[in-house]
Design an enzyme around this catalytic site. Structure first.
Site, PDB file in Angstrom:
ATOM      1  N   HIS A 247      58.792 -70.849  42.170  1.00  0.00           N
ATOM      2  CA  HIS A 247      59.346 -69.495  42.235  1.00  0.00           C
ATOM      3  C   HIS A 247      58.244 -68.448  42.074  1.00  0.00           C
ATOM      4  CE1 HIS A 247      58.915 -69.064  37.816  1.00  0.00           C
ATOM      5  NE2 HIS A 247      59.145 -70.362  37.835  1.00  0.00           N
TER       6      HIS A 247
ATOM      7  N   ARG B 148      59.075 -54.466  37.131  1.00  0.00           N
ATOM      8  CA  ARG B 148      59.518 -53.167  36.650  1.00  0.00           C
ATOM      9  C   ARG B 148      59.209 -52.065  37.652  1.00  0.00           C
ATOM     10  NH1 ARG B 148      62.327 -56.095  33.563  1.00  0.00           N
ATOM     11  NH2 ARG B 148      61.350 -56.934  31.694  1.00  0.00           N
TER      12      ARG B 148
ATOM     13  N   ASN C 195      60.122 -60.838  27.506  1.00  0.00           N
ATOM     14  CA  ASN C 195      61.140 -60.576  26.487  1.00  0.00           C
ATOM     15  C   ASN C 195      60.661 -59.428  25.600  1.00  0.00           C
ATOM     16  OD1 ASN C 195      62.704 -60.818  23.936  1.00  0.00           O
ATOM     17  ND2 ASN C 195      63.525 -62.670  24.902  1.00  0.00           N
TER      18      ASN C 195
END
Length: 615
Positions: A18, A421, A320
């Site tokens: 991925h 982001r 996280n």
């Protein structure tokens, strides 16, 4: 003559599954980088060779593949040539003799290929682009993660942690970062994987591995201590610096772990995530708490051993932001740096830096490495498609006024961001002062769960007015407590359950137009903050091209789209008339979008948005 290195992360064969990406380095400096998903429009681009990203890198400098001096791969398949016993055990668990034999053969073939032809598939795919294929250098997965965190941190020394599901065989590695580079201090190999542990709970709660972990982190704030959940989960894992989660993670993937959770809790996995009961919220809370306990103990155990009060982080678990906050707040930690492209897409950055001296790498303050589009290109596309637009003389002031009115804005500016982001280049923006706008963006724009929080962009020099213990945070990868006396001004971007927010601080040198927009919004409202979320609909990558931005604009509940200096309004009556003999709309230098605007007009705009969504 410039020296070119092309670093890329495949997601095929022996190179992971991925988030493929590519970055072009010119004389050791990254000059262009993009994730393959932005070009294929498939989230995370699983099982994909980054052909499009590589071509985009070459086109940025008008290069042929043969012009590249070397290829850098952030995986070393040779490290997989030793067959680990748990892979054999996994193969033997296959149903039926034929499947067992097939699985064992595949394991053996991968081991042989890793030793004899580690780059064979990469060479053949690169040859489709051009020949000769430049020399290929192999670098270990976690060393590249570590270099991506330490080298651009600006630290002279640091405790470096790289934590993910698995790279080759490493899952958590502790490094000492120093003037000479990186020294490996401690390794936890797969299957003792914190990334896989969190992914298993993610799948148990109905989301998907490598995609839903951030949702579980956000959900955790709505949970509370539940003694039964805490006891049951701690029976399955050992916490502390010498943690052990292999009761859940002993097989690759999440299937085994989810089954163990179903057995332990006597409750099946969630089939339809989104609307959670209190038990599920408490499970997310407990999972987050255990992850934080383990990683904080690792930091405490090794900070003194590497003799540093700085911490640098990378790997998928470093996304996280709640965990990052806890690390930053430790008394033994002075400074932290988290690689903004912490997941596997950031490996290409690390590969380009790993062979350099840390002191030769500039500190990282932006990740605007992707493509940009010229104004005449955008204008031509709008005219070709007969789309009404305007070109304000002061686009920042115009958009700030529309935001202050309550418009939801798609914002497409400059070079795109590398990483997950949106940082003011490919963003959706809204007024942060009312929770109403958070709910509108969740419902009408992002089409996602109503409990999901949003993050703010804030002028860096104003951050301390709103955030406790504020410091520069340009990447939206760390969390801060909001000052209670200012929280009402940021209702749309404060997590409703714990009073925190995940900010992007903005300086003028980082993104001048975005800085001017925030400044203009402050002039109008007194608040130097905007709600900022990624410009994409649910389940799709962030938009990459103007045409994708236009498509999403008309398919989402946005009121305004800004493409560089061009403005589109969903309600085209808001645009001024075209001057006679002009190819475009007249300048909006004197147009005040608040003028002649009534509450009835605002309701009409909202109604128009709903009509578009319903059509």
């Amino acid at each position: 003559m410039a020296d070119y290195a092309l670093a890329f992360k495949p997601a095929i064969g022996l190179y992971g599954q991925h988030d493929p990406s590519a970055v072009l380095f010119e004389d050791g400096v990254p000059v262009f980088g993009i994730e393959e998903e932005r070009l294929t429009r498939q989230k995370h681009a699983p099982e994909t060779f980054p052909m499009n990203a590589i071509v985009a890198c070459l086109e940025h400098r008008d290069l042929e593949l043969a012009d590249v001096d070397r290829i850098l791969l952030p995986y070393d398949p040779r490290l997989r040539s030793r067959i680990r016993s748990h892979y054999v055990r996994d193969a033997l668990r296959a149903e039926g003799l034929a499947r067992k034999i097939t699985a064992l053969e595949r394991t053996a073939i991968d081991a042989v290929r890793s030793r004899l032809r580690p780059t064979g598939i990469v060479e053949s795919r690169l040859a489709e682009i051009g020949t000769p294929v430049p020399p290929i250098e192999l670098l270990s997965h976690h060393r590249c993660h570590a270099a991506s965190a330490f080298h651009p941190s600006g630290f002279e020394d640091a405790l470096v942690l790289t934590i993910d599901a698995k790279g080759e065989f490493d899952s958590t590695v502790v490094w000492s970062g120093h003037e000479g580079g990186l020294t490996r201090v401690h390794t936890d190999e797969h299957p003792n994987s914190l990334g896989l542990f969190y992914a298993i709970v993610t799948e148990y709660l109905g989301y998907r591995m490598f995609n839903g972990e951030g949702k579980v982190m956000g959900l955790a704030a709505y949970g509370e201590y539940n003694s039964d959940i805490d006891r049951t989960l701690r029976d399955l894992v050992d916490v502390g610096a010498e943690y052990d989660v292999t009761d859940l993670t002993r097989r690759w993937g999440t299937g085994h772990g989810v089954e163990r959770l179903e057995e332990a809790f006597g409750r099946p996995r969630t089939d339809e995530p989104g609307s959670f009961d209190q038990w599920e919220k408490d499970l997310a809370y407990t999972t987050q708490k255990i992850l934080e306990e383990i990683v904080l103990d690792v930091v405490r155990a090794y900070a003194s051993r590497v003799d540093s009060t700085n911490v640098a982080l990378a790997g998928g678990v470093a996304l996280n932001c709640k965990l990052n906050k806890r690390i930053r707040e430790l008394s033994i930690v002075d400074e932290t740096f988290v690689q903004p492209v912490a997941h596997d897409a950031g490996l290409a950055l690390g590969a380009g830096w790993a062979l350099q001296r840390p002191a030769d790498v500039d500190p990282l303050s932006t990740v605007y490495f992707g493509p940009e589009y010229e104004s005449d290109e955008i204008e031509a596309e709008l005219e070709t498609n007969k789309i009404d637009f305007a070109r304000p003389e002061n686009v920042e002031r115009y958009v700030a006024q529309r935001l202050a009115e309550g418009a939801l804005v798609g914002w497409f500016q400059g070079r795109s961001e590398l990483g997950p982001r949106a940082l003011g280049a490919r963003s959706i923006l809204a007024d942060p002062r009312s929770a109403e706008w958070r709910d509108r963006v969740n419902r009408f724009v992002k089409h996602r769960e109503q409990w999901r929080p949003f993050a703010p962009s804030i002028l860096e020099d104003a951050a301390a007015e709103f955030l406790i213990d504020a410091e520069p945070a340009p990447f939206m990868i760390d969390t801060f407590d909001v000052r209670p006396e200012r929280a009402d001004e940021l209702s749309a971007v404060v997590h409703p359950a714990d009073g925190t927010t995940r900010p992007q601080t903005v300086r003028e040198d980082q993104h001048p137009r975005y800085y001017r927009l925030l400044s203009a919004f402050e002039e109008i409202t007194g608040v130097p903050v905007l709600l900022n979320t990624s410009f994409n609909d649910r389940g799709e990558p962030i938009v990459n091209t103007p045409s994708e931005a236009v498509k999403d604009f008309y398919g989402m509940g946005l009121d305004v789209l800004v493409l560089e200096e061009y403005v589109l309004e969903k309600n085209t009556a808001r645009l001024p008339p075209v001057e006679e003999g002009s190819n475009g709309r007249e300048p909006l230098s004197n147009l005040d979008p608040l003028a002649d605007r009534t509450d009835g007009d605002r309701s009409e705009s909202s109604s128009s948005t709903r009509t578009v969504l319903d059509s």
